[in-house]
Design a protein around this motif. Structure first.
Motif, PDB file in Angstrom:
ATOM      1  N   ALA B 165       0.658  -1.371   0.022  1.00 13.29           N
ATOM      2  CA  ALA B 165       0.005  -0.066  -0.077  1.00 13.29           C
ATOM      3  C   ALA B 165       0.869   1.175   0.053  1.00 13.29           C
ATOM      4  N   ASP B 166       1.949   1.069   0.651  1.00 11.67           N
ATOM      5  CA  ASP B 166       2.812   2.346   0.829  1.00 11.67           C
ATOM      6  C   ASP B 166       3.399   2.462  -0.711  1.00 11.67           C
ATOM      7  N   GLU B 167       3.541   1.366  -1.451  1.00  9.46           N
ATOM      8  CA  GLU B 167       4.196   1.570  -2.861  1.00  9.46           C
ATOM      9  C   GLU B 167       2.754   2.315  -3.624  1.00  9.46           C
ATOM     10  N   ILE B 168       1.802   1.658  -3.497  1.00 10.43           N
ATOM     11  CA  ILE B 168       0.607   2.420  -4.558  1.00 10.43           C
ATOM     12  C   ILE B 168       0.422   3.539  -3.922  1.00 10.43           C
ATOM     13  N   ARG B 169       0.641   4.140  -2.763  1.00 15.28           N
ATOM     14  CA  ARG B 169       0.391   5.482  -2.526  1.00 15.28           C
ATOM     15  C   ARG B 169       1.222   6.689  -3.124  1.00 15.28           C
ATOM     16  N   GLN B 170       2.324   5.860  -3.681  1.00 20.15           N
ATOM     17  CA  GLN B 170       3.043   6.627  -4.549  1.00 20.15           C
ATOM     18  C   GLN B 170       2.588   7.239  -5.789  1.00 20.15           C
ATOM     19  N   LEU B 184      -9.773  -7.305   9.633  1.00 22.55           N
ATOM     20  CA  LEU B 184     -10.013  -6.063   8.853  1.00 22.55           C
ATOM     21  C   LEU B 184      -9.082  -4.939   8.850  1.00 22.55           C
ATOM     22  N   MET B 185      -8.565  -4.638   7.543  1.00 25.39           N
ATOM     23  CA  MET B 185      -7.255  -3.710   7.448  1.00 25.39           C
ATOM     24  C   MET B 185      -7.705  -2.492   6.970  1.00 25.39           C
ATOM     25  N   THR B 186      -7.350  -1.320   7.455  1.00 26.24           N
ATOM     26  CA  THR B 186      -7.411  -0.127   6.788  1.00 26.24           C
ATOM     27  C   THR B 186      -6.171   0.606   6.401  1.00 26.24           C
ATOM     28  N   TYR B 187      -6.063   1.295   5.269  1.00 21.74           N
ATOM     29  CA  TYR B 187      -4.763   1.918   5.088  1.00 21.74           C
ATOM     30  C   TYR B 187      -5.465   3.371   4.589  1.00 21.74           C
ATOM     31  N   CYS B 188      -4.693   4.475   5.073  1.00 22.07           N
ATOM     32  CA  CYS B 188      -4.994   5.956   4.988  1.00 22.07           C
ATOM     33  C   CYS B 188      -3.941   6.547   3.945  1.00 22.07           C
ATOM     34  N   THR B 189      -4.704   7.267   3.185  1.00 25.13           N
ATOM     35  CA  THR B 189      -3.648   8.281   2.303  1.00 25.13           C
ATOM     36  C   THR B 189      -4.150   9.605   2.927  1.00 25.13           C
ATOM     37  N   ASN B 190      -5.530   9.953   2.925  1.00 25.76           N
ATOM     38  CA  ASN B 190      -5.852  11.246   3.509  1.00 25.76           C
ATOM     39  C   ASN B 190      -7.165  11.275   4.172  1.00 25.76           C
ATOM     40  N   ASN B 191      -8.092  10.256   4.084  1.00 26.44           N
ATOM     41  CA  ASN B 191      -9.179  10.376   4.634  1.00 26.44           C
ATOM     42  C   ASN B 191      -9.631   9.019   5.111  1.00 26.44           C
ATOM     43  N   LEU B 192      -9.645   8.743   6.434  1.00 22.87           N
ATOM     44  CA  LEU B 192      -9.970   7.657   7.137  1.00 22.87           C
ATOM     45  C   LEU B 192     -10.132   7.961   8.542  1.00 22.87           C
ATOM     46  N   CYS B 193     -11.085   7.573   9.108  1.00 25.31           N
ATOM     47  CA  CYS B 193     -11.242   7.551  10.715  1.00 25.31           C
ATOM     48  C   CYS B 193     -11.977   6.621  11.189  1.00 25.31           C
ATOM     49  N   HIS B 194     -12.121   6.201  12.764  1.00 25.53           N
ATOM     50  CA  HIS B 194     -12.611   5.268  13.105  1.00 25.53           C
ATOM     51  C   HIS B 194     -13.073   5.521  14.673  1.00 25.53           C
ATOM     52  N   ILE B 195     -13.880   4.746  15.154  1.00 25.91           N
ATOM     53  CA  ILE B 195     -14.296   4.976  16.352  1.00 25.91           C
ATOM     54  C   ILE B 195     -14.702   3.344  16.882  1.00 25.91           C
ATOM     55  N   THR B 196     -14.358   3.204  18.197  1.00 31.43           N
ATOM     56  CA  THR B 196     -14.594   1.599  18.947  1.00 31.43           C
ATOM     57  C   THR B 196     -15.746   2.125  19.906  1.00 31.43           C
ATOM     58  N   ARG B 197     -16.843   1.296  19.786  1.00 30.92           N
ATOM     59  CA  ARG B 197     -17.766   1.571  20.787  1.00 30.92           C
ATOM     60  C   ARG B 197     -17.689   0.463  21.619  1.00 30.92           C
ATOM     61  N   ARG B 198     -17.832   0.501  22.809  1.00 24.61           N
ATOM     62  CA  ARG B 198     -18.070  -0.610  23.843  1.00 24.61           C
ATOM     63  C   ARG B 198     -18.540   0.111  25.194  1.00 24.61           C
ATOM     64  N   ALA B 199     -18.872  -0.779  26.322  1.00 26.75           N
ATOM     65  CA  ALA B 199     -19.748  -0.394  27.228  1.00 26.75           C
ATOM     66  C   ALA B 199     -18.954   0.789  28.112  1.00 26.75           C
ATOM     67  N   GLY B 245      -0.420   7.412   5.408  1.00 30.43           N
ATOM     68  CA  GLY B 245       0.594   6.287   5.591  1.00 30.43           C
ATOM     69  C   GLY B 245       0.349   5.264   6.714  1.00 30.43           C
ATOM     70  N   GLU B 246      -0.646   5.751   7.425  1.00 27.02           N
ATOM     71  CA  GLU B 246      -1.036   4.827   8.554  1.00 27.02           C
ATOM     72  C   GLU B 246      -1.988   3.646   8.159  1.00 27.02           C
ATOM     73  N   TRP B 247      -1.823   2.450   8.613  1.00 28.81           N
ATOM     74  CA  TRP B 247      -2.654   1.464   8.705  1.00 28.81           C
ATOM     75  C   TRP B 247      -2.830   0.646   9.932  1.00 28.81           C
ATOM     76  N   LYS B 248      -4.051   0.174   9.897  1.00 33.07           N
ATOM     77  CA  LYS B 248      -4.760  -0.472  11.209  1.00 33.07           C
ATOM     78  C   LYS B 248      -5.344  -1.692  11.091  1.00 33.07           C
ATOM     79  N   LEU B 249      -5.154  -2.849  11.910  1.00 38.42           N
ATOM     80  CA  LEU B 249      -5.870  -4.017  11.745  1.00 38.42           C
ATOM     81  C   LEU B 249      -6.803  -4.371  12.749  1.00 38.42           C
ATOM     82  N   PHE B 250      -7.994  -4.695  12.383  1.00 37.36           N
ATOM     83  CA  PHE B 250      -8.911  -4.869  13.580  1.00 37.36           C
ATOM     84  C   PHE B 250      -9.327  -6.323  13.385  1.00 37.36           C
ATOM     85  N   ARG B 251      -9.546  -6.947  14.750  1.00 36.37           N
ATOM     86  CA  ARG B 251     -10.231  -8.196  14.620  1.00 36.37           C
ATOM     87  C   ARG B 251     -11.177  -8.136  15.963  1.00 36.37           C
TER      88      ARG B 251
END
Lengths: 258, 258
Positions: B165-170, B184-199, B245-251
């Motif tokens: 993904a770093d290569e693709i972002r070039q 579930l993987m996310t990779y960000c160039t400029n627009n991506l955000c997340h929220i984790t909801r729990r008790a 350039g940030e990525w995150k992995l959720f399970r």
């Protein structure tokens, strides 16, 4: 066992009438309550709707019956589970990309002692049905024979697949529908029939529910539409019954091979 | 450009609330009128609904908003076409089988001069978007590095995909969602955000339409649900904005890598 339904047409055509008859067999006039699915090709694209609940009770089947998606090729399946549990992952049709096309497949029947035959690595089943494994083995065999890019002569490919199907039939009942979005192939072990409708169009009456359609109101004189089903869906038309080991290839509604 | 939406949860959860907000951006509060799609994983199985018409006017989107499909992982996309015409075949999410799992992918952004980079043979695009070709190249690169069968350490696979993904972002903007049905993987160039909801769960108010939900009425105290979106969908919660350039992995709703 399960029931199959497919359509090949020379113009985008909806399958609401035939699907309405088939869906009744998923819990009303038939025992196939373990899920159902339908794939519509629209050009090279396709979309699949599926549910692990009976088609006669499915919200999504209701949508399909009320929302006329127009398509050139349709493959549908209602399931009575034998191999593999009742779940979305085991619900037909199955789909894989090969040669830049979506290949879609559904199987009616049951196979035994198939593990040794169906050795695969590139195309692996996601669920645990004999059906999906056989599909993966067909595609893997096709790639091994014809290579990574689509050959010019697709008739040779389908001819080869019919030979693979002859092998699979040695393992049990194998009624199959297969499409790459251009051609629609059928292979029969014991239950498959088809009808080609063209001008002059007449009326047809569903066997499974009280619905009559006048195709002359729904079509133009140039339309050619072939419908394939496990058992005839209408009781006032002449369905052609396929013989054991017989295969046929349809394109734009017309029989072109087999 | 397009808008992305995804969910990772530790229990089957419906995404009706978030999708209702997103769908408004497909023709009402946003200009993304060139199709939309959504994939639901249910165990190893999945199903995708898509349409080449605006999500705000789609019969199928209406079904999704009114019929709560419960899922552990969801990927959704509404499209404003730049590369590739408006058609079903170019509508995200895209899906391929690899290692006996369905991999599903959606991309927001646009790439240039990518043909030389994305050489593929085993995984070929069916449509004509930069997005689908990049997906095929990722999968082909993964198979070339890790082989025909799933490795034990999937973290290494996603780490490698982040390098791809770093290569693709070039080559342009590359905001990505990718799942194999577990992670579930996310990779960000400029627009991506997340929220984790729990008790303890609270109330949330959609930005794009007049809907409020009280999650405490819809959940159990053990539920963990992460939602990822191009832009925040609610205006009274703290969304975490990803960096270029940030990525995150959720399970199962939890952040596990990246």
């Amino acid at each position: 066992m399960c029931e199959l339904l497919a359509m090949s047409a020379n113009v985008p055509t909806d399958i609401v009438f035939s699907f309405t008859g088939l869906a009744e067999r998923g819990g009303v006039t038939g025992p196939h309550v373990d899920g159902w699915g339908i794939t519509f090709y629209e050009g090279k694209g396709n979309r699949t709707f599926k549910d692990a609940c009976p088609s006669s009770k499915s919200h999504i089947a209701e949508l399909i019956k009320s929302y006329p998606i127009k398509s050139e090729i349709v493959i549908s399946h209602i399931r009575q589970a034998n191999r593999g549990c009742v779940s979305l992952v085991n619900t037909h049709p199955f789909s894989r990309e090969l040669w830049g096309r979506y290949w879609t497949y559904a199987h009616n029947g049951q196979l035994t002692d198939y593990q040794a035959t169906f050795s695969v690595s590139r195309f692996q089943p996601v669920g645990d049905t004999d059906s999906e494994l056989a599909f993966c083995w067909i595609l893997e065999s096709v790639v091994n024979k014809f290579g990574e890019f689509e050959p010019e002569n697709m008739n040779e490919v389908f001819q080869y697949i019919s030979q693979l199907a002859d092998e699979i039939r040695q393992l049990g009942v194998f009624n199959m529908l297969l499409s790459n979005g251009i051609d629609l192939m059928t292979y029969c072990t014991n239950n498959l029939c088809h009808i080609t409708r063209r001008a002059p169009f007449g009326q047809a009456t569903l066997i499974d529910t009280d619905v009559v359609i006048d195709f002359s109101q729904e079509t133009t004189p140039n339309d050619v539409v072939t419908v394939i089903a496990t058992r005839p869906l209408t009781n006032n038309e002449n369905w052609v019954v396929l013989q054991p080991g017989e295969w046929k290839l349809f394109r734009k509604g017309e029989l072109i091979n087999g």
